[in-house]
Design a protein around this motif. Structure first.
Motif, short mmCIF file in Angstrom:
data_model
loop_
_atom_site.label_atom_id
_atom_site.label_comp_id
_atom_site.label_asym_id
_atom_site.label_seq_id
_atom_site.Cartn_x
_atom_site.Cartn_y
_atom_site.Cartn_z
N GLY A 172 0.80 -1.23 0.00
CA GLY A 172 0.00 0.00 0.00
C GLY A 172 0.82 1.26 0.00
O GLY A 172 0.28 2.37 -0.05
N TYR A 185 -5.72 12.42 -4.12
CA TYR A 185 -6.75 12.81 -3.13
C TYR A 185 -7.71 13.87 -3.66
O TYR A 185 -8.77 14.07 -3.11
N ASP A 197 -2.55 2.59 -0.25
CA ASP A 197 -3.44 2.03 0.76
C ASP A 197 -2.91 2.45 2.13
O ASP A 197 -2.01 1.82 2.68
N LEU A 198 -3.48 3.53 2.66
CA LEU A 198 -2.96 4.11 3.90
C LEU A 198 -3.20 3.22 5.12
O LEU A 198 -2.59 3.43 6.16
N SER A 199 -4.07 2.21 4.96
CA SER A 199 -4.29 1.31 6.11
C SER A 199 -3.07 0.43 6.34
O SER A 199 -2.94 -0.22 7.36
N LYS A 200 -2.15 0.46 5.36
CA LYS A 200 -0.94 -0.35 5.49
C LYS A 200 0.31 0.53 5.65
O LYS A 200 1.44 0.05 5.52
N HIS A 235 -12.57 8.13 -2.69
CA HIS A 235 -11.68 6.99 -2.44
C HIS A 235 -10.59 7.39 -1.44
O HIS A 235 -10.08 6.55 -0.71
N ARG A 238 -12.24 7.53 2.12
CA ARG A 238 -12.43 6.19 2.70
C ARG A 238 -11.19 5.79 3.47
O ARG A 238 -11.27 5.03 4.43
N GLN A 239 -10.04 6.29 3.05
CA GLN A 239 -8.81 5.95 3.75
C GLN A 239 -8.51 6.96 4.85
O GLN A 239 -8.50 6.62 6.03
N SER A 240 -8.31 8.21 4.49
CA SER A 240 -7.87 9.18 5.49
C SER A 240 -9.00 9.62 6.39
O SER A 240 -8.78 10.09 7.50
N GLY A 245 -9.33 3.40 8.16
CA GLY A 245 -8.84 3.53 6.79
C GLY A 245 -7.37 3.90 6.72
O GLY A 245 -6.71 3.69 5.72
N SER A 246 -6.86 4.50 7.79
CA SER A 246 -5.48 4.95 7.74
C SER A 246 -4.73 4.51 8.98
O SER A 246 -5.21 4.66 10.09
#
Lengths: 532, 120
Positions: A172, A185, A197-200, A235, A238-240, A245-246
């Motif tokens: 990610g 963004y 993929d900020l969750s990673k 999109h 959903r992450q930040s 998500g982050s």
């Protein structure tokens, strides 16, 4: 042939009687040599201009052309995207909505009867630059800078692919330019599918400390509710925008030089330090040191003083670690991107620097000290400058990354020389002067370029007559006919407004300023084109 | 409504003397009188395009001091002087009667003379 900067000697035969006629223009006054005088037509000749690029540079050029020529001009303004406004839409940070107010002015220009917006038209694919030049008296290139400066260090590129277009990052993270991340963004279609993929990602290193770097830091560090009501792309939200998500816990701003050389400005720095709920400090205590030369510069320049004060103040207000941390890494020059066994980013190696006034004119340059640190991170953003892309058929200055020009008149070669102007071709904005300055900087720039067009008016009109006869080049009518013939789905202002209203309505339903469409196909469908 | 006299000197050096209503700001007054003063962010302190220069220091001093937020934006303005203000932040008061403000024009050597790359 030019006698001096403001006089033009033209030799040729008169188009009506083929007598040998010559004329001299001096400061707007034309003197004719023979009895045959200039054309006496009761209809004022209209100048047909085409602008390539609809960001601030393009629109301020429209503004200045209308002011200069009144009814005697028609302007077509093109964009390769269905959406207008360039970086105002895809660059300005979502939490800076006021900065986008300038689009109101641009919209009134676009709806002026003398102006036509043509979106979803790519010069080079849908129409060639030579065709645009044949169809108009003048073409103004305003397509900005859509590429990036490189760090030029080992590990910068993904080791498992040969082209960046096929890059897939593990985990990610990866290495991206700030331009790519900001486009991502902000919902730019070109960056929609970047494998971020900020969750990673736990730690991010941003190389550079200008305002774009700060924008990226805010998006990465801010609490979710800061961006929810804005037009940040869904999109990215959903992450930040979600606690799950982050996984980002720290951001490092890596700057080769010190706080006094930082390119960021007080307003943006203050915002990052006070409105994002982060704990900010330098990574090491000595990173706040400044030289005597620095101290003198701070004394002379309020802006520099403010930046230093803001960083010092943040340092002093330390209350231990908060949920997210911002680290200023001054005097650290990136020398290698470290990759794990799977090719994913694991960190960056930096060399500690000392700043000396050894640059041209005594400017501060960073000199390596031979001492190295490693900053652990999974995502590296390069915020070290944009770069323009060349256009086939037009000269390009590879060193400076701009189209060679003299005050906006494009040159045939890189060396600045009056006799090699590429007549009828002009440039404005970042493509002309390099990727610096704010939105308003383009106003002054556009004035300079349009002053050149104005000075060339007579020559342009005569050239148009010579090629096309007394009616001159067809302008918009010719361009739209050509594009229709080629089946290009041109997004005119009416169609853009359908997309615009759709985005605003979708946003309103979700309590947001706007919900952007991020795929061109979907944009065109919303604009009213049938898409299979 | 009571008005005062303000003279704008535009980029071409042409003078426009207008009657400015008390309480309006200098950007609004310019636009009301079709004077070519840019206001990109529409008065929200997010740009510096409405930059004006007071030709007389006495009038400059009559305006309440700029806030830190205004100064931060003014720092980025082209052609900054010691009597510069953002037009959208200057409110018309009686003490400004007769004031002259200049809209800075680009010098010929804009990109050469003392050019400092501006942040963005």
């Amino acid at each position: 042939m030019r006698l001096a900067s403001r006089s033009v000697l033209t030799l040729g035969s008169c188009s009506r009687c083929t007598a040998g006629v010559y004329s001299i223009e001096w400061n707007g006054i034309r003197l004719w040599s023979a009895a045959c005088g200039p054309a006496t037509s009761s209809v004022p000749e209209k100048l047909h201009v085409c602008i390539v690029g609809s960001g601030p540079a393009g629109f301020y050029t429209v503004d200045r052309l209308l002011k200069r020529y009144g009814d005697r001009v028609h302007v077509s303004i093109l964009d390769r995207l269905p959406t207008p406004f360039g970086l105002v839409r895809s660059g300005v940070a979502p939490d800076h909505q006021d900065t986008k107010n300038v689009t109101n002015q641009f919209s009134s220009l676009a709806t002026d009867p003398r102006v036509s917006f043509l979106g979803n038209v790519l010069v080079g694919r849908d129409v060639d630059i030579s065709e645009l030049r044949a169809l108009h008296h003048a073409v103004v290139l305003a397509y900005g800078a859509e590429s990036d400066r490189r760090l030029g260090i080992p590990g910068e590129d993904d080791p498992t692919t040969s082209t960046s277009a096929l890059r897939w990052s593990r985990g990610g993270g990866g290495v991206f330019s700030a331009r790519e991340f900001v486009w991502w963004y902000n919902g730019h279609p070109d960056a929609r599918h970047l494998p971020i993929d900020l969750s990673k990602v736990r730690s991010v290193a941003i190389c550079g400390i200008g305002n774009v770097a700060l924008d990226c830091a805010r998006v990465l560090l801010s609490p979710p509710d800061r961006f929810t009501p804005t037009d940040l792309a869904a999109h990215a939200l959903r992450q930040s925008g979600s606690p799950l998500g982050s996984a980002v816990r720290e951001v490092h701003l890596v700057a080769r030089r010190g706080p006094v050389q930082a390119a960021c400005t007080p307003k943006e720095l203050k915002e990052l330090l006070t409105e994002c709920g982060v704990s900010a400090r330098t990574a090491a205590p000595d990173q706040l040191t400044v030289s005597e030369a620095d101290a003198a510069e701070m004394k002379a320049t309020r802006l520099k003083r403010r930046v230093y004060e803001l960083v010092s103040k943040a340092q002093q207000q330390q209350q231990g670690r908060s949920r997210r941390d911002l680290f200023f890494q001054f005097y650290r020059n990136p020398v290698e991107v470290l990759r794990g066994p799977d090719g994913g980013v694991a960190g960056i190696r930096v060399e500690r620097t000392v700043v000396r006034p050894d640059g041209p004119g005594g400017t501060a340059v960073a000199v390596g000290s031979g001492v190295y640190d490693t900053i652990e991170c999974q995502l590296v953003l390069k915020s070290i400058g944009y770069k323009s892309l060349p256009l086939h058929g037009v000269a390009f200055d590879n060193r400076r990354g701009v189209i060679p020009n003299l005050e906006g008149r494009v040159l045939k070669q890189v060396r600045a020389c009056v006799s090699t102007c590429d007549e009828g071709l002009y440039v404005v904005g970042w493509l002309k002067r390099g990727p610096t300055g704010i939105i308003g900087t383009n106003l002054v720039d556009a004035e300079e370029t349009v002053a050149c067009v104005a000075a060339d008016t007579d020559a342009l009109l005569r050239a148009g007559e010579k090629t096309h006869g007394s009616a001159g080049p067809p302008g918009l009518a010719g361009l739209t006919a050509l594009l229709r013939q080629r089946g290009v789905r041109v997004v005119d202002w009416r169609r853009w407004r359908l997309l615009d209203e759709h985005e605003v309505a979708a946003g309103r339903a979700a309590g947001r300023v706007r919900e952007k469409e991020t795929e061109v196909k979907e944009m065109l469908r919303v604009c009213g084109f049938s898409m299979e | 409504m009571f008005r005062v006299q303000i003279t704008y000197v535009d980029k071409e050096g042409k003078e426009h003397t207008v009657a400015a209503p008390l309480g309006k700001n200098l950007l609004e007054v310019a636009h009301d009188n079709e004077i070519d003063l840019e206001g990109a962010c529409e008065g929200s302190l997010a740009c510096s395009t409405c930059h004006l220069i007071f030709e007389d220091e006495d009038f400059y001093k009559k305006v309440p001091e700029a806030t830190e937020d205004e100064l931060d934006m003014l720092d980025l303005a082209f052609g900054l002087t010691d009597t510069s203000r953002l037009g959208c932040q200057v409110i018309v008061t009686k003490s400004l009667d007769g004031a002259r403000v200049r809209i800075p024009a680009a010098s010929r050597n804009f990109y050469v003379d003392g050019h400092k790359p501006k942040p963005h």
